[in-house]
Scaffold this motif. Structure first.
Motif, PDB file in Angstrom:
ATOM      1  N   MET A  73     -16.231  15.432  26.272  1.00 46.94           N
ATOM      2  CA  MET A  73     -15.762  14.408  27.213  1.00 46.94           C
ATOM      3  C   MET A  73     -14.255  14.565  27.376  1.00 46.94           C
ATOM      4  O   MET A  73     -13.577  15.036  26.455  1.00 46.94           O
ATOM      5  CB  MET A  73     -16.093  13.012  26.673  1.00 46.94           C
ATOM      6  CG  MET A  73     -15.545  11.879  27.519  1.00 46.94           C
ATOM      7  SD  MET A  73     -15.941  10.247  26.868  1.00 46.94           S
ATOM      8  CE  MET A  73     -15.040  10.216  25.330  1.00 46.94           C
ATOM      9  N   TYR A  74     -13.760  14.147  28.530  1.00 48.42           N
ATOM     10  CA  TYR A  74     -12.340  14.300  28.835  1.00 48.42           C
ATOM     11  C   TYR A  74     -11.752  12.990  29.354  1.00 48.42           C
ATOM     12  O   TYR A  74     -12.456  12.140  29.876  1.00 48.42           O
ATOM     13  CB  TYR A  74     -12.141  15.382  29.895  1.00 48.42           C
ATOM     14  CG  TYR A  74     -12.776  16.694  29.556  1.00 48.42           C
ATOM     15  CD1 TYR A  74     -14.042  17.019  30.064  1.00 48.42           C
ATOM     16  CD2 TYR A  74     -12.136  17.616  28.733  1.00 48.42           C
ATOM     17  CE1 TYR A  74     -14.650  18.233  29.745  1.00 48.42           C
ATOM     18  CE2 TYR A  74     -12.733  18.824  28.418  1.00 48.42           C
ATOM     19  CZ  TYR A  74     -13.977  19.123  28.923  1.00 48.42           C
ATOM     20  OH  TYR A  74     -14.566  20.318  28.605  1.00 48.42           O
ATOM     21  N   LEU A  75     -10.435  12.895  29.212  1.00 51.33           N
ATOM     22  CA  LEU A  75      -9.705  11.804  29.857  1.00 51.33           C
ATOM     23  C   LEU A  75      -8.424  12.393  30.427  1.00 51.33           C
ATOM     24  O   LEU A  75      -7.525  12.786  29.673  1.00 51.33           O
ATOM     25  CB  LEU A  75      -9.384  10.676  28.883  1.00 51.33           C
ATOM     26  CG  LEU A  75      -8.716   9.453  29.511  1.00 51.33           C
ATOM     27  CD1 LEU A  75      -9.697   8.733  30.453  1.00 51.33           C
ATOM     28  CD2 LEU A  75      -8.198   8.498  28.447  1.00 51.33           C
ATOM     29  N   GLN A  76      -8.363  12.481  31.748  1.00 55.19           N
ATOM     30  CA  GLN A  76      -7.150  12.921  32.420  1.00 55.19           C
ATOM     31  C   GLN A  76      -6.279  11.700  32.652  1.00 55.19           C
ATOM     32  O   GLN A  76      -6.712  10.737  33.301  1.00 55.19           O
ATOM     33  CB  GLN A  76      -7.482  13.593  33.754  1.00 55.19           C
ATOM     34  CG  GLN A  76      -6.269  14.020  34.557  1.00 55.19           C
ATOM     35  CD  GLN A  76      -5.483  15.130  33.881  1.00 55.19           C
ATOM     36  OE1 GLN A  76      -6.055  16.076  33.356  1.00 55.19           O
ATOM     37  NE2 GLN A  76      -4.151  15.006  33.898  1.00 55.19           N
ATOM     38  N   MET A  77      -5.074  11.732  32.121  1.00 49.10           N
ATOM     39  CA  MET A  77      -4.174  10.593  32.208  1.00 49.10           C
ATOM     40  C   MET A  77      -2.931  11.001  32.993  1.00 49.10           C
ATOM     41  O   MET A  77      -2.204  11.906  32.571  1.00 49.10           O
ATOM     42  CB  MET A  77      -3.781  10.116  30.809  1.00 49.10           C
ATOM     43  CG  MET A  77      -4.969   9.804  29.913  1.00 49.10           C
ATOM     44  SD  MET A  77      -4.489   9.078  28.346  1.00 49.10           S
ATOM     45  CE  MET A  77      -3.605  10.444  27.597  1.00 49.10           C
ATOM     46  N   ASN A  78      -2.707  10.347  34.098  1.00 54.43           N
ATOM     47  CA  ASN A  78      -1.544  10.627  34.950  1.00 54.43           C
ATOM     48  C   ASN A  78      -0.634   9.407  35.017  1.00 54.43           C
ATOM     49  O   ASN A  78      -1.059   8.279  34.735  1.00 54.43           O
ATOM     50  CB  ASN A  78      -2.003  11.000  36.357  1.00 54.43           C
ATOM     51  CG  ASN A  78      -2.849  12.252  36.385  1.00 54.43           C
ATOM     52  OD1 ASN A  78      -2.684  13.165  35.569  1.00 54.43           O
ATOM     53  ND2 ASN A  78      -3.778  12.311  37.333  1.00 54.43           N
ATOM     54  N   SER A  79       0.597   9.628  35.404  1.00 48.16           N
ATOM     55  CA  SER A  79       1.579   8.543  35.574  1.00 48.16           C
ATOM     56  C   SER A  79       1.627   7.657  34.336  1.00 48.16           C
ATOM     57  O   SER A  79       1.586   6.422  34.427  1.00 48.16           O
ATOM     58  CB  SER A  79       1.236   7.704  36.820  1.00 48.16           C
ATOM     59  OG  SER A  79       1.198   8.513  37.967  1.00 48.16           O
ATOM     60  N   LEU A  80       1.739   8.266  33.192  1.00 44.80           N
ATOM     61  CA  LEU A  80       1.708   7.523  31.936  1.00 44.80           C
ATOM     62  C   LEU A  80       2.924   6.623  31.794  1.00 44.80           C
ATOM     63  O   LEU A  80       4.031   6.944  32.251  1.00 44.80           O
ATOM     64  CB  LEU A  80       1.617   8.491  30.757  1.00 44.80           C
ATOM     65  CG  LEU A  80       0.219   9.040  30.517  1.00 44.80           C
ATOM     66  CD1 LEU A  80       0.273  10.325  29.696  1.00 44.80           C
ATOM     67  CD2 LEU A  80      -0.649   8.006  29.827  1.00 44.80           C
ATOM     68  N   LYS A  81       2.690   5.492  31.140  1.00 43.77           N
ATOM     69  CA  LYS A  81       3.732   4.481  30.929  1.00 43.77           C
ATOM     70  C   LYS A  81       4.018   4.360  29.439  1.00 43.77           C
ATOM     71  O   LYS A  81       3.143   4.608  28.597  1.00 43.77           O
ATOM     72  CB  LYS A  81       3.260   3.138  31.477  1.00 43.77           C
ATOM     73  CG  LYS A  81       2.825   3.185  32.937  1.00 43.77           C
ATOM     74  CD  LYS A  81       2.243   1.851  33.384  1.00 43.77           C
ATOM     75  CE  LYS A  81       1.766   1.925  34.827  1.00 43.77           C
ATOM     76  NZ  LYS A  81       1.175   0.633  35.266  1.00 43.77           N
ATOM     77  N   THR A  92      -8.770   9.455  34.718  1.00 44.15           N
ATOM     78  CA  THR A  92     -10.095   9.901  35.140  1.00 44.15           C
ATOM     79  C   THR A  92     -10.884  10.350  33.924  1.00 44.15           C
ATOM     80  O   THR A  92     -10.441  11.232  33.186  1.00 44.15           O
ATOM     81  CB  THR A  92     -10.002  11.053  36.139  1.00 44.15           C
ATOM     82  OG1 THR A  92      -9.227  10.650  37.273  1.00 44.15           O
ATOM     83  CG2 THR A  92     -11.394  11.471  36.602  1.00 44.15           C
ATOM     84  N   ILE A  93     -12.040   9.730  33.737  1.00 41.24           N
ATOM     85  CA  ILE A  93     -12.937  10.118  32.652  1.00 41.24           C
ATOM     86  C   ILE A  93     -13.995  11.066  33.209  1.00 41.24           C
ATOM     87  O   ILE A  93     -14.464  10.896  34.335  1.00 41.24           O
ATOM     88  CB  ILE A  93     -13.581   8.871  31.998  1.00 41.24           C
ATOM     89  CG1 ILE A  93     -14.351   9.240  30.735  1.00 41.24           C
ATOM     90  CG2 ILE A  93     -14.483   8.130  32.990  1.00 41.24           C
ATOM     91  CD1 ILE A  93     -14.827   8.031  29.928  1.00 41.24           C
ATOM     92  N   LEU A 101     -10.839  -1.126  25.378  1.00 38.33           N
ATOM     93  CA  LEU A 101     -11.605  -0.153  26.157  1.00 38.33           C
ATOM     94  C   LEU A 101     -10.769   0.329  27.329  1.00 38.33           C
ATOM     95  O   LEU A 101     -10.207  -0.466  28.071  1.00 38.33           O
ATOM     96  CB  LEU A 101     -12.894  -0.799  26.661  1.00 38.33           C
ATOM     97  CG  LEU A 101     -13.787   0.056  27.561  1.00 38.33           C
ATOM     98  CD1 LEU A 101     -14.305   1.273  26.815  1.00 38.33           C
ATOM     99  CD2 LEU A 101     -14.945  -0.786  28.095  1.00 38.33           C
ATOM    100  N   VAL A 102     -10.704   1.644  27.486  1.00 35.98           N
ATOM    101  CA  VAL A 102      -9.933   2.243  28.568  1.00 35.98           C
ATOM    102  C   VAL A 102     -10.840   2.713  29.695  1.00 35.98           C
ATOM    103  O   VAL A 102     -10.591   2.435  30.873  1.00 35.98           O
ATOM    104  CB  VAL A 102      -9.103   3.434  28.047  1.00 35.98           C
ATOM    105  CG1 VAL A 102      -8.403   4.148  29.193  1.00 35.98           C
ATOM    106  CG2 VAL A 102      -8.094   2.967  26.999  1.00 35.98           C
ATOM    107  N   ALA A 103     -11.918   3.437  29.324  1.00 33.87           N
ATOM    108  CA  ALA A 103     -12.801   4.003  30.346  1.00 33.87           C
ATOM    109  C   ALA A 103     -14.172   4.256  29.750  1.00 33.87           C
ATOM    110  O   ALA A 103     -14.305   4.487  28.543  1.00 33.87           O
ATOM    111  CB  ALA A 103     -12.220   5.296  30.915  1.00 33.87           C
ATOM    112  N   PHE A 104     -15.167   4.234  30.628  1.00 29.52           N
ATOM    113  CA  PHE A 104     -16.570   4.412  30.242  1.00 29.52           C
ATOM    114  C   PHE A 104     -17.213   5.427  31.179  1.00 29.52           C
ATOM    115  O   PHE A 104     -16.893   5.472  32.380  1.00 29.52           O
ATOM    116  CB  PHE A 104     -17.294   3.078  30.354  1.00 29.52           C
ATOM    117  CG  PHE A 104     -18.795   3.182  30.408  1.00 29.52           C
ATOM    118  CD1 PHE A 104     -19.457   3.318  31.623  1.00 29.52           C
ATOM    119  CD2 PHE A 104     -19.545   3.148  29.247  1.00 29.52           C
ATOM    120  CE1 PHE A 104     -20.845   3.427  31.686  1.00 29.52           C
ATOM    121  CE2 PHE A 104     -20.921   3.245  29.293  1.00 29.52           C
ATOM    122  CZ  PHE A 104     -21.569   3.380  30.511  1.00 29.52           C
TER     123      PHE A 104
END
Length: 116
Positions: free
Chosen positions: A79-87, A69-70, A47-50
């Motif tokens: 629904m969205y998932l903003q993903m920053n500073s990805l590894k 940020t979900i 699970l990443v985000a809810f």
């Protein structure tokens, strides 16, 4: 027919950003809590985000807190998932999930590859 369709995945360099979308149809989107999961090769799905049905409550795994940020737009059933500073270790297939009182639906997933 229930459908959850993820999009927005792709190849991004470490430190980069991506925005995933999950378009829902065939059920009352605004009545369902939603989540993002991911599954890396050889690992279990995590699970990443809810986000709650109204969007008023969100939670994140410790590993993504402060970077992801979900959000959701119930008018657009998306629904969205903003993903920053990805590894690089976040390379995985990302899935969206809808759930309500024991009923759950899954999308087919979208591949995110973080690599230089």
């Amino acid at each position: 027919q229930v459908q959850l369709v993820e999009s927005g995945g792709g190849l991004v360099q470490p430190g980069g950003s991506l925005r995933l979308s999950c378009a829902a149809s065939g059920f009352t989107f605004s009545s369902y809590a939603m989540s993002w999961y991911r599954q890396a090769p050889g690992k279990e799905r995590e699970l990443v985000a809810f986000i709650s049905s109204t969007g008023g409550r969100t939670t994140y795994s410790d590993s993504v807190k402060g970077r992801f940020t979900i959000s959701r737009d119930n008018a657009k059933n998306t629904m969205y998932l903003q993903m920053n500073s990805l590894k690089s270790e976040e390379t995985a297939v990302y899935y969206c999930n809808a759930h309500r009182y024991g009923s759950a639906y899954w999308g087919q997933g979208t591949q995110v590859t973080v690599s230089s």
